[in-house]
Motif scaffolding. Structure first.
Motif, mmCIF file in Angstrom:
data_model
loop_
_atom_site.group_PDB
_atom_site.id
_atom_site.type_symbol
_atom_site.label_atom_id
_atom_site.label_comp_id
_atom_site.label_asym_id
_atom_site.label_seq_id
_atom_site.Cartn_x
_atom_site.Cartn_y
_atom_site.Cartn_z
ATOM 1 N N MET A 147 0.784 -1.168 0.000
ATOM 2 C CA MET A 147 0.000 0.000 0.000
ATOM 3 C C MET A 147 0.830 1.238 0.000
ATOM 4 N N GLN A 148 0.207 2.058 -0.503
ATOM 5 C CA GLN A 148 0.889 3.340 -0.587
ATOM 6 C C GLN A 148 0.714 4.107 0.702
ATOM 7 N N ASN A 149 1.673 4.900 0.883
ATOM 8 C CA ASN A 149 1.548 5.737 2.070
ATOM 9 C C ASN A 149 0.600 6.885 1.763
ATOM 10 N N LEU A 150 -0.514 6.705 2.332
ATOM 11 C CA LEU A 150 -1.495 7.782 2.146
ATOM 12 C C LEU A 150 -1.272 8.839 3.226
ATOM 13 N N PRO A 151 -1.421 10.058 2.809
ATOM 14 C CA PRO A 151 -1.246 11.076 3.845
ATOM 15 C C PRO A 151 -2.377 10.971 4.870
ATOM 16 N N LYS A 152 -1.963 11.069 6.062
ATOM 17 C CA LYS A 152 -2.965 10.975 7.131
ATOM 18 C C LYS A 152 -3.748 12.277 7.186
ATOM 19 N N LYS A 153 -4.963 12.091 7.562
ATOM 20 C CA LYS A 153 -5.794 13.280 7.719
ATOM 21 C C LYS A 153 -5.395 13.971 9.013
ATOM 22 N N VAL A 154 -5.192 15.232 8.862
ATOM 23 C CA VAL A 154 -4.827 15.996 10.045
ATOM 24 C C VAL A 154 -6.122 16.465 10.697
ATOM 25 N N ARG A 155 -6.268 16.022 11.853
ATOM 26 C CA ARG A 155 -7.477 16.444 12.567
ATOM 27 C C ARG A 155 -7.177 17.725 13.325
ATOM 28 N N SER A 156 -8.180 18.578 13.329
ATOM 29 C CA SER A 156 -7.991 19.833 14.069
ATOM 30 C C SER A 156 -8.137 19.568 15.567
ATOM 31 N N LYS A 157 -7.349 20.292 16.292
ATOM 32 C CA LYS A 157 -7.367 20.109 17.738
ATOM 33 C C LYS A 157 -8.619 20.776 18.293
ATOM 34 N N LYS A 158 -9.331 20.055 19.127
ATOM 35 C CA LYS A 158 -10.548 20.615 19.722
ATOM 36 C C LYS A 158 -10.146 21.582 20.830
ATOM 37 N N LEU A 159 -10.661 22.794 20.694
ATOM 38 C CA LEU A 159 -10.406 23.783 21.719
ATOM 39 C C LEU A 159 -11.468 23.676 22.803
ATOM 40 N N SER A 160 -11.092 24.074 23.964
ATOM 41 C CA SER A 160 -12.024 24.014 25.087
ATOM 42 C C SER A 160 -13.105 25.069 24.884
ATOM 43 N N SER A 161 -14.329 24.673 25.044
ATOM 44 C CA SER A 161 -15.440 25.607 24.858
ATOM 45 C C SER A 161 -15.786 26.327 26.163
ATOM 46 N N ARG A 162 -14.999 26.146 27.166
ATOM 47 C CA ARG A 162 -15.235 26.744 28.461
ATOM 48 C C ARG A 162 -14.622 28.146 28.527
ATOM 49 N N VAL A 163 -15.419 29.122 29.011
ATOM 50 C CA VAL A 163 -14.945 30.497 29.137
ATOM 51 C C VAL A 163 -14.782 30.801 30.625
ATOM 52 N N ASP A 164 -13.676 31.411 30.963
ATOM 53 C CA ASP A 164 -13.421 31.751 32.355
ATOM 54 C C ASP A 164 -14.171 33.052 32.691
ATOM 55 N N LEU A 165 -15.162 32.968 33.582
ATOM 56 C CA LEU A 165 -15.997 34.119 33.932
ATOM 57 C C LEU A 165 -15.627 34.739 35.283
ATOM 58 N N THR A 166 -14.484 34.411 35.792
ATOM 59 C CA THR A 166 -14.082 34.920 37.108
ATOM 60 C C THR A 166 -14.029 36.450 37.108
ATOM 61 N N ALA A 167 -13.442 37.033 36.121
ATOM 62 C CA ALA A 167 -13.331 38.495 36.055
ATOM 63 C C ALA A 167 -14.711 39.128 35.881
ATOM 64 N N MET A 168 -15.577 38.492 35.128
ATOM 65 C CA MET A 168 -16.919 39.019 34.900
ATOM 66 C C MET A 168 -17.731 39.023 36.200
ATOM 67 N N VAL A 169 -17.567 38.012 37.033
ATOM 68 C CA VAL A 169 -18.277 37.939 38.303
ATOM 69 C C VAL A 169 -17.812 39.075 39.220
ATOM 70 N N SER A 170 -16.513 39.322 39.287
ATOM 71 C CA SER A 170 -16.036 40.412 40.139
ATOM 72 C C SER A 170 -16.542 41.760 39.652
ATOM 73 N N VAL A 171 -16.560 41.986 38.364
ATOM 74 C CA VAL A 171 -17.052 43.248 37.828
ATOM 75 C C VAL A 171 -18.540 43.404 38.131
ATOM 76 N N SER A 172 -19.308 42.338 37.997
ATOM 77 C CA SER A 172 -20.747 42.443 38.269
ATOM 78 C C SER A 172 -21.009 42.730 39.747
#
Length: 179
Positions: A1-26
């Motif tokens: 078999m031929q060396n097929l190029p591997k699919k590069v998967r995108s890295k999953k970023l964390s969907s979590r947002v840090d709201l610590t600063a927003m809580v202090s401001v509120s």
């Protein structure tokens, strides 16, 4: 078999947002608005005005002992820091009206003298729990500062019973015009 190029998967970023600063401001905003709301409330002073009287009621005063007319001190406020004061009823004056100024040697001294005389008379008649009654009448030309100054003088002289009345009798208007 031929060396097929591997699919590069995108890295999953964390969907979590840090709201610590927003809580202090509120929380800071909540505290700020609570403080501003409390400080913006108007400060109120209790004020009791006497009922209006007619000339017919006061036209035939019978004097006996230490009555309310012996406890009355009337203060007329006019423009240019002018104060005219008299004791008792205007048509039964024991002494001529006086022109005074604000301060220690003016209205404060006069109030001290009059208060002492009134309290002495009341003590002799057995009514030592009462004091002078001051009627403050600012004219239309009087400024607001003068009214506040005379209220301060009432507090300094420890006069508990006073009223602010805005109607002048014709005799009082003539008195202000002549002085």
């Amino acid at each position: 078999m031929q060396n097929l190029p591997k699919k590069v998967r995108s890295k999953k970023l964390s969907s979590r947002v840090d709201l610590t600063a927003m809580v202090s401001v509120s929380f800071l905003l909540i505290i700020f608005f609570m403080l501003v709301g409390e400080l913006s409330k108007p400060k109120v002073m209790d004020l009791t005005l006497p009922a209006k009287y007619s000339e017919e009621e006061w036209g035939h005063v019978i004097r006996c002992g230490v009555g309310i007319d012996d406890r009355l001190i009337t203060i007329l406020l006019d423009e240019n820091d002018k104060i005219v004061t008299y004791s008792g009823l205007l048509f039964y004056l024991e002494e001529n009206p006086k022109i005074l100024n604000y301060g220690r040697n003016g209205i404060r001294k006069e109030l001290g003298i009059k208060t002492g005389i009134i309290r002495e008379r009341l003590a002799q008649s057995g009514r030592s729990n009462r004091g002078p009654i001051v009627i403050i009448k600012p004219s239309k030309k009087c400024n607001f500062k003068n009214l506040i100054d005379i209220l301060d003088e009432m507090a300094i002289a420890k006069i508990d019973t006073y009223a602010i009345v805005n109607d002048f009798t014709p005799e009082e208007a003539k008195l202000l015009a002549s002085k």
